[in-house]
Write a protein that holds these residues in place. Sequence first.
Motif, PDB file in Angstrom:
ATOM      1  N   ALA A   8      95.789  60.131  35.717  1.00  0.00           N
ATOM      2  CA  ALA A   8      95.542  61.447  36.306  1.00  0.00           C
ATOM      3  C   ALA A   8      94.851  62.371  35.315  1.00  0.00           C
ATOM      4  O   ALA A   8      94.126  63.283  35.711  1.00  0.00           O
ATOM      5  CB  ALA A   8      96.853  62.072  36.775  1.00  0.00           C
ATOM      6  N   HIS A   9      95.090  62.154  34.036  1.00  0.00           N
ATOM      7  CA  HIS A   9      94.418  62.939  33.000  1.00  0.00           C
ATOM      8  C   HIS A   9      94.428  62.169  31.691  1.00  0.00           C
ATOM      9  O   HIS A   9      95.190  61.211  31.522  1.00  0.00           O
ATOM     10  CB  HIS A   9      95.078  64.320  32.822  1.00  0.00           C
ATOM     11  N   LEU A  10      93.575  62.593  30.778  1.00  0.00           N
ATOM     12  CA  LEU A  10      93.478  61.969  29.459  1.00  0.00           C
ATOM     13  C   LEU A  10      93.699  63.046  28.408  1.00  0.00           C
ATOM     14  O   LEU A  10      93.183  64.164  28.539  1.00  0.00           O
ATOM     15  CB  LEU A  10      92.114  61.311  29.273  1.00  0.00           C
ATOM     16  N   THR A  11      94.463  62.713  27.375  1.00  0.00           N
ATOM     17  CA  THR A  11      94.721  63.650  26.287  1.00  0.00           C
ATOM     18  C   THR A  11      94.566  62.946  24.938  1.00  0.00           C
ATOM     19  O   THR A  11      94.567  61.717  24.846  1.00  0.00           O
ATOM     20  CB  THR A  11      96.136  64.243  26.361  1.00  0.00           C
ATOM     21  N   PHE A  19      84.443  65.478  21.055  1.00  0.00           N
ATOM     22  CA  PHE A  19      85.318  65.586  22.222  1.00  0.00           C
ATOM     23  C   PHE A  19      84.868  66.718  23.152  1.00  0.00           C
ATOM     24  O   PHE A  19      84.988  66.617  24.366  1.00  0.00           O
ATOM     25  CB  PHE A  19      86.757  65.792  21.769  1.00  0.00           C
ATOM     26  N   GLU A  20      84.347  67.794  22.571  1.00  0.00           N
ATOM     27  CA  GLU A  20      83.813  68.874  23.402  1.00  0.00           C
ATOM     28  C   GLU A  20      82.644  68.369  24.243  1.00  0.00           C
ATOM     29  O   GLU A  20      82.514  68.709  25.425  1.00  0.00           O
ATOM     30  CB  GLU A  20      83.358  70.035  22.516  1.00  0.00           C
ATOM     31  N   LEU A  43      86.187  67.460  27.141  1.00  0.00           N
ATOM     32  CA  LEU A  43      87.594  67.760  26.886  1.00  0.00           C
ATOM     33  C   LEU A  43      87.779  69.245  26.578  1.00  0.00           C
ATOM     34  O   LEU A  43      86.940  69.860  25.927  1.00  0.00           O
ATOM     35  CB  LEU A  43      88.129  66.916  25.724  1.00  0.00           C
ATOM     36  N   ARG A  44      88.904  69.790  27.039  1.00  0.00           N
ATOM     37  CA  ARG A  44      89.251  71.192  26.812  1.00  0.00           C
ATOM     38  C   ARG A  44      90.385  71.292  25.799  1.00  0.00           C
ATOM     39  O   ARG A  44      91.184  70.364  25.641  1.00  0.00           O
ATOM     40  CB  ARG A  44      89.678  71.853  28.118  1.00  0.00           C
ATOM     41  N   GLY A  62      92.238  67.691  26.253  1.00  0.00           N
ATOM     42  CA  GLY A  62      92.395  66.830  27.415  1.00  0.00           C
ATOM     43  C   GLY A  62      91.421  67.153  28.525  1.00  0.00           C
ATOM     44  O   GLY A  62      90.672  68.135  28.475  1.00  0.00           O
ATOM     45  N   ILE A  63      91.443  66.301  29.544  1.00  0.00           N
ATOM     46  CA  ILE A  63      90.594  66.476  30.719  1.00  0.00           C
ATOM     47  C   ILE A  63      91.301  65.864  31.914  1.00  0.00           C
ATOM     48  O   ILE A  63      91.943  64.811  31.805  1.00  0.00           O
ATOM     49  CB  ILE A  63      89.202  65.826  30.492  1.00  0.00           C
TER      50      ILE A  63
END
Length: 276
Positions: A205-208, A222-223, A227-228, A243-244
């Motif tokens: 569901a998401h990646l961190t 990563f930016e 990714l935030r 993550g995103i």
Amino acid sequence: MNEPQSENVRPENRVDEDAEVKKWDEAIQNMHRIIQRSEQKLVYFQNRVKKAQYLARPNQRKVRAAGAQVGMHAAHLASLHSELRELERRRDGGICLFPTEQSELRRIWNWINRPGLREILYSTRVPFDTFLEDWHRWRTESRVHAYSIQIRRTRVLIGFLLLCQAGDAAVVELVVIRPDHRARGYGTDVMHEALRLAFEELNAAHLTLEVPADNGAALTCFEKTGLRYLSYTDEGVPRYTMGIERGEWESGVAPDLGAPPPRLTAPLQELMELGL
């Protein structure tokens, strides 16, 4: 996706591939010649500035003009080297991932144990046997995925990715690129592929991930992949959590890996077309 293709390559496809590689090789050779000429210009103006140091009454206007030329040519060279790295990546076809083999572990262990990297997986430098034991454990755990990063065309090993599942999340535990292949865009390529694996194959569901706050190159990488920043902690090693969400990635925050490669920059496009 992660297993080498065993099917035969048709002869005409091989010819096309060889022609494509030759095109990039010629462009790379041209770029090397351009870089060499730019380096000669830079050295010329550097020497003019150095000579002025030995004059009793140097012409300050000429010294400032030469100094400005040094700065201009140095910046131009940095841009040319960036273009060269992009050409090399295009020629080699980017990266691909394969399950890590035991024969590759010692090289990977050497990269991981460099200062600034080992703290991500281990608090102190660990012996190779410890890393080998961890690899055997990772192979038995279905929610842990250890990948070797290779250059697609040459199959040269250039890095390592450790991707884990935790609930509905995919967690990038470590991305390491071998020192002599950094600052070429391979880290960004790996993150694009990690996102695809996480959302298409692991159905996350998401990646961190976590990244040390002083690792500017990793933060930029990563930016670029969408990714935030989610949180920050200064306990022990100061670090960010980034993550995103799956929906963000699907909506185009991360580039479509099946899309055509981005257009070359104007100077590089001219280089390719005119053979300058």
